[in-house]
Motif scaffolding. Structure first.
Motif, PDB file in Angstrom:
ATOM      1  N   ARG A  14      36.609  32.947  38.365  1.00  0.00           N
ATOM      2  CA  ARG A  14      36.969  33.424  37.032  1.00  0.00           C
ATOM      3  C   ARG A  14      36.861  32.260  36.047  1.00  0.00           C
ATOM      4  O   ARG A  14      37.410  31.193  36.297  1.00  0.00           O
ATOM      5  N   PRO A  15      36.186  32.426  34.933  1.00  0.00           N
ATOM      6  CA  PRO A  15      36.116  31.358  33.939  1.00  0.00           C
ATOM      7  C   PRO A  15      37.503  31.037  33.394  1.00  0.00           C
ATOM      8  O   PRO A  15      38.344  31.921  33.252  1.00  0.00           O
ATOM      9  N   GLY A  54      47.580  35.372  19.491  1.00  0.00           N
ATOM     10  CA  GLY A  54      47.778  36.685  20.094  1.00  0.00           C
ATOM     11  C   GLY A  54      46.467  37.403  20.353  1.00  0.00           C
ATOM     12  O   GLY A  54      46.310  38.104  21.354  1.00  0.00           O
ATOM     13  N   ILE A  55      45.517  37.216  19.451  1.00  0.00           N
ATOM     14  CA  ILE A  55      44.191  37.829  19.648  1.00  0.00           C
ATOM     15  C   ILE A  55      43.507  37.209  20.868  1.00  0.00           C
ATOM     16  O   ILE A  55      42.957  37.919  21.711  1.00  0.00           O
ATOM     17  N   PHE A  78      41.551  37.512  26.385  1.00  0.00           N
ATOM     18  CA  PHE A  78      41.325  36.755  27.615  1.00  0.00           C
ATOM     19  C   PHE A  78      42.500  36.735  28.590  1.00  0.00           C
ATOM     20  O   PHE A  78      42.311  36.445  29.765  1.00  0.00           O
ATOM     21  N   GLY A  79      43.722  37.013  28.132  1.00  0.00           N
ATOM     22  CA  GLY A  79      44.890  36.820  28.983  1.00  0.00           C
ATOM     23  C   GLY A  79      45.511  38.064  29.568  1.00  0.00           C
ATOM     24  O   GLY A  79      46.359  37.977  30.447  1.00  0.00           O
ATOM     25  N   VAL A  80      45.116  39.241  29.108  1.00  0.00           N
ATOM     26  CA  VAL A  80      45.724  40.480  29.569  1.00  0.00           C
ATOM     27  C   VAL A  80      44.974  40.995  30.798  1.00  0.00           C
ATOM     28  O   VAL A  80      43.744  40.989  30.834  1.00  0.00           O
ATOM     29  N   ASP A  81      45.752  41.423  31.808  1.00  0.00           N
ATOM     30  CA  ASP A  81      45.129  42.024  32.992  1.00  0.00           C
ATOM     31  C   ASP A  81      44.384  43.292  32.606  1.00  0.00           C
ATOM     32  O   ASP A  81      44.839  44.058  31.762  1.00  0.00           O
ATOM     33  N   ARG A  82      43.269  43.520  33.232  1.00  0.00           N
ATOM     34  CA  ARG A  82      42.447  44.705  32.983  1.00  0.00           C
ATOM     35  C   ARG A  82      42.399  45.555  34.252  1.00  0.00           C
ATOM     36  O   ARG A  82      41.495  45.399  35.087  1.00  0.00           O
ATOM     37  N   PRO A  83      43.372  46.455  34.446  1.00  0.00           N
ATOM     38  CA  PRO A  83      43.395  47.260  35.670  1.00  0.00           C
ATOM     39  C   PRO A  83      42.173  48.156  35.828  1.00  0.00           C
ATOM     40  O   PRO A  83      41.789  48.478  36.954  1.00  0.00           O
ATOM     41  N   ASP A  84      41.528  48.521  34.728  1.00  0.00           N
ATOM     42  CA  ASP A  84      40.336  49.359  34.824  1.00  0.00           C
ATOM     43  C   ASP A  84      39.167  48.617  35.463  1.00  0.00           C
ATOM     44  O   ASP A  84      38.251  49.222  36.005  1.00  0.00           O
ATOM     45  N   ARG A 135      40.986  33.085  33.726  1.00  0.00           N
ATOM     46  CA  ARG A 135      42.197  32.296  33.923  1.00  0.00           C
ATOM     47  C   ARG A 135      42.571  31.795  32.541  1.00  0.00           C
ATOM     48  O   ARG A 135      41.878  30.958  31.971  1.00  0.00           O
ATOM     49  N   PHE A 136      43.644  32.303  31.967  1.00  0.00           N
ATOM     50  CA  PHE A 136      44.026  32.007  30.581  1.00  0.00           C
ATOM     51  C   PHE A 136      45.273  31.136  30.564  1.00  0.00           C
ATOM     52  O   PHE A 136      46.229  31.386  31.300  1.00  0.00           O
TER      53      PHE A 136
END
Length: 75
Positions: A19-20, A36-37, A42-48, A55-56
């Motif tokens: 993961r970058p 926040g943007i 980049f920092g929120v998990d993407r369950p989809d 790695r944020f």
């Protein structure tokens, strides 16, 4: 337009996909809105997607307390 494909990241030794790393720099006069943007992108998990894409982290660019826009101080 160029797009980033998940399957184009280089594999790690154990076969997992690397993961970058994305680092948001905190500095005096920093905008929490803009931070926040960056976190949302980049920092929120993407369950989809089934896994975390990046790695944020946040790094402080200067020593000491930081003033952010809106008269907030971070230590």
């Amino acid at each position: 337009a160029d797009t980033t494909r998940i399957d184009k990241n280089p594999p790690m030794r154990n076969g997992a996909v690397a993961r970058p790393r994305v680092v948001c720099l905190a500095y005096d006069g920093w905008s929490l809105f803009e931070a926040g943007i960056a976190h949302e992108v980049f920092g929120v998990d993407r369950p989809d997607v089934g896994r975390q894409l990046y790695r944020f982290s946040v790094a402080q660019a200067e020593r000491g307390a930081l003033r952010v826009r809106g008269s907030v101080q971070l230590r």
